[in-house]
Write an enzyme that holds these catalytic residues in place. Structure first.
Site, PDB file in Angstrom:
ATOM      1  N   ARG A 133      -1.813   7.819  -3.051  1.00  0.00           N
ATOM      2  CA  ARG A 133      -2.636   9.320  -2.956  1.00  0.00           C
ATOM      3  C   ARG A 133      -3.145   9.854  -4.416  1.00  0.00           C
ATOM      4  O   ARG A 133      -4.452  10.276  -4.106  1.00  0.00           O
ATOM      5  CB  ARG A 133      -1.829  10.270  -2.026  1.00  0.00           C
ATOM      6  CG  ARG A 133      -1.787   9.627  -0.463  1.00  0.00           C
ATOM      7  CD  ARG A 133      -0.707  10.726  -0.143  1.00  0.00           C
ATOM      8  NE  ARG A 133       0.610  10.643  -0.601  1.00  0.00           N
ATOM      9  CZ  ARG A 133       1.750  11.615  -0.172  1.00  0.00           C
ATOM     10  NH1 ARG A 133       1.260  12.829   0.306  1.00  0.00           N
ATOM     11  NH2 ARG A 133       2.763  11.165  -0.420  1.00  0.00           N
ATOM     12  N   SER A 169      10.645  -0.460  -1.020  1.00  0.00           N
ATOM     13  CA  SER A 169      11.278  -0.367   0.260  1.00  0.00           C
ATOM     14  C   SER A 169      11.306  -1.817   0.963  1.00  0.00           C
ATOM     15  O   SER A 169      10.326  -2.160   0.768  1.00  0.00           O
ATOM     16  CB  SER A 169      11.155   0.855   1.009  1.00  0.00           C
ATOM     17  OG  SER A 169       9.998   0.826   1.707  1.00  0.00           O
ATOM     18  N   THR A 170      12.068  -1.952   1.997  1.00  0.00           N
ATOM     19  CA  THR A 170      11.804  -2.988   2.852  1.00  0.00           C
ATOM     20  C   THR A 170      10.491  -2.743   3.980  1.00  0.00           C
ATOM     21  O   THR A 170       9.782  -3.502   4.308  1.00  0.00           O
ATOM     22  CB  THR A 170      13.064  -3.223   4.001  1.00  0.00           C
ATOM     23  OG1 THR A 170      13.170  -1.811   4.614  1.00  0.00           O
ATOM     24  CG2 THR A 170      14.457  -3.614   3.368  1.00  0.00           C
ATOM     25  N   GLU A 171      10.157  -1.350   3.858  1.00  0.00           N
ATOM     26  CA  GLU A 171       8.817  -1.085   4.722  1.00  0.00           C
ATOM     27  C   GLU A 171       7.784  -1.476   3.883  1.00  0.00           C
ATOM     28  O   GLU A 171       6.380  -1.742   4.400  1.00  0.00           O
ATOM     29  CB  GLU A 171       8.996   0.194   5.163  1.00  0.00           C
ATOM     30  CG  GLU A 171       9.782   0.709   6.224  1.00  0.00           C
ATOM     31  CD  GLU A 171      11.160   0.972   5.791  1.00  0.00           C
ATOM     32  OE1 GLU A 171      11.599   0.920   4.546  1.00  0.00           O
ATOM     33  OE2 GLU A 171      12.062   1.260   6.597  1.00  0.00           O
ATOM     34  N   ASN A 172       7.672  -1.456   2.560  1.00  0.00           N
ATOM     35  CA  ASN A 172       6.589  -1.914   1.747  1.00  0.00           C
ATOM     36  C   ASN A 172       6.214  -3.390   1.754  1.00  0.00           C
ATOM     37  O   ASN A 172       5.198  -3.597   1.638  1.00  0.00           O
ATOM     38  CB  ASN A 172       7.001  -1.719   0.285  1.00  0.00           C
ATOM     39  CG  ASN A 172       7.257  -0.409  -0.286  1.00  0.00           C
ATOM     40  OD1 ASN A 172       7.827  -0.075  -1.070  1.00  0.00           O
ATOM     41  ND2 ASN A 172       6.667   0.483   0.389  1.00  0.00           N
ATOM     42  N   ASP A 189       7.028   9.168  -4.696  1.00  0.00           N
ATOM     43  CA  ASP A 189       5.860   9.154  -3.472  1.00  0.00           C
ATOM     44  C   ASP A 189       4.809   9.660  -4.116  1.00  0.00           C
ATOM     45  O   ASP A 189       4.697  10.612  -5.237  1.00  0.00           O
ATOM     46  CB  ASP A 189       6.567   9.734  -2.401  1.00  0.00           C
ATOM     47  CG  ASP A 189       5.640   9.420  -1.244  1.00  0.00           C
ATOM     48  OD1 ASP A 189       4.916   8.333  -1.106  1.00  0.00           O
ATOM     49  OD2 ASP A 189       5.556  10.331  -0.156  1.00  0.00           O
TER      50      ASP A 189
END
Length: 311
Positions: free
Chosen positions: A37, A78-81, A33
């Protein structure tokens, strides 16, 4: 001059940490992660952060090889990506495709006998990425010194829900008896992926959550967890050694707790439970404080004295 002093201090700290570690986990899972940023802080585009993070990933492979870690799982996409802007997704797909081909052809991968596998809903990925996955898996299929699992289009909740649906389907079809369902059954319905349960899950970037990552293999195994502040492109070998030290400390604490529970059982029970408790106590007695070990006597031969004061 100042940078040289810092480098020397860092190397000294690295040697200190290495000396404190007596063993390593078999399976480390990493949530990489902070790439975006990091790029923002540097004044760069998000894609530059992904490329900087890929360099850290390559270093991580070297550290795992040096420390003889047997399995590494990386949370790459991830699937959220899929909710990210399309240009960021495409940049990630380009990077993943390039790195899969690069790793599959790298001499160190073949010399180190690294087996590469993708886990997740890979059918959701662009064809060019799935082609790269097949290439990397085929090129390294016969290796087993280090298992490198790359989580792509992966979501732990989706994995467990899919397994539950498949189990329900086979029960309804009469192909599976509900009475026969156990942990091994459920595991056989999960994505083909990790060979071992996760011993240590590591997350960079400052967030203290595991984000739906390997819930069956990590949480079910009560894996140690290490959160650290550096963004993934800044992650250093000393941070990795600190994570492994956290794993070792957790293992020591777990063994001490097991020994104390066994001691309580030895003092409270008899019969088969007493025999099992003594077996556990013999295995973990060295993790008890010295005063408790001395009170037990030498367990190598004969019976353990559950309570010397009782005589």
């Amino acid at each position: 001059m100042l940078s040289w002093v810092r480098q020397q201090a860092l190397q000294g700290y690295e040697r200190l940490l290495r000396g404190e570690i007596s063993g390593t986990p078999d399976h480390v899972a990493v949530i990489q992660d902070g790439n975006r940023r990091y790029a923002t802080r540097q004044g760069d585009e998000a894609t530059d952060g992904y490329h900087a993070g890929a360099e850290t990933t390559e270093q991580l492979l070297n550290w795992c090889d040096e420390l003889e870690i047997q399995e590494l799982t990386l949370y790459a996409f991830s699937t959220e990506n899929f909710d990210r802007p399309e240009d960021q997704q495409e940049a990630l797909f380009d990077l993943i495709e390039d790195k899969l081909y690069e790793f599959a052809d790298a001499e160190r991968v073949h010399e180190g006998k690294v087996r590469i596998r993708a886990i997740g809903e890979t059918q959701r990925l662009p064809e060019r990425v799935t082609d790269a996955i097949r290439y990397a898996e085929d090129r390294t299929r016969g290796y087993d010194a280090l298992h490198l699992n790359i989580a792509l289009a992966y979501g732990g909740r989706a994995e467990l829900l899919g397994a539950a649906r498949d189990v329900s389907r086979d029960v309804a079809a009469g192909d599976l008896d509900p009475a026969d369902i156990d942990a091994d059954t459920v595991e056989s319905y999960l994505y083909e992926g990790p060979v071992r349960d996760v011993d240590l899950i590591l997350r960079t970037g400052g967030d203290e959550r595991t984000s739906n990552f390997l819930p069956w293999h990590a949480n079910g195994n009560e894996a140690a967890v290490f959160f650290c502040a550096p963004y993934w492109p800044e992650f250093r070998k000393v941070d990795f050694l600190r994570a492994i030290r956290t794993y070792e400390n957790r293992e020591d604490s777990w063994r001490t707790a097991r020994a104390r529970r066994a001691l309580a059982l030895v003092r409270a029970m008899g019969g088969a439970e007493l025999d099992e408790a003594k077996r556990v106590l013999r295995r973990f007695r060295d993790h008890l404080p010295s005063s408790e070990r001395e009170a037990l006597g030498d367990p190598a031969e004969g019976e353990l004295d559950p309570d010397p004061a009782a005589d």
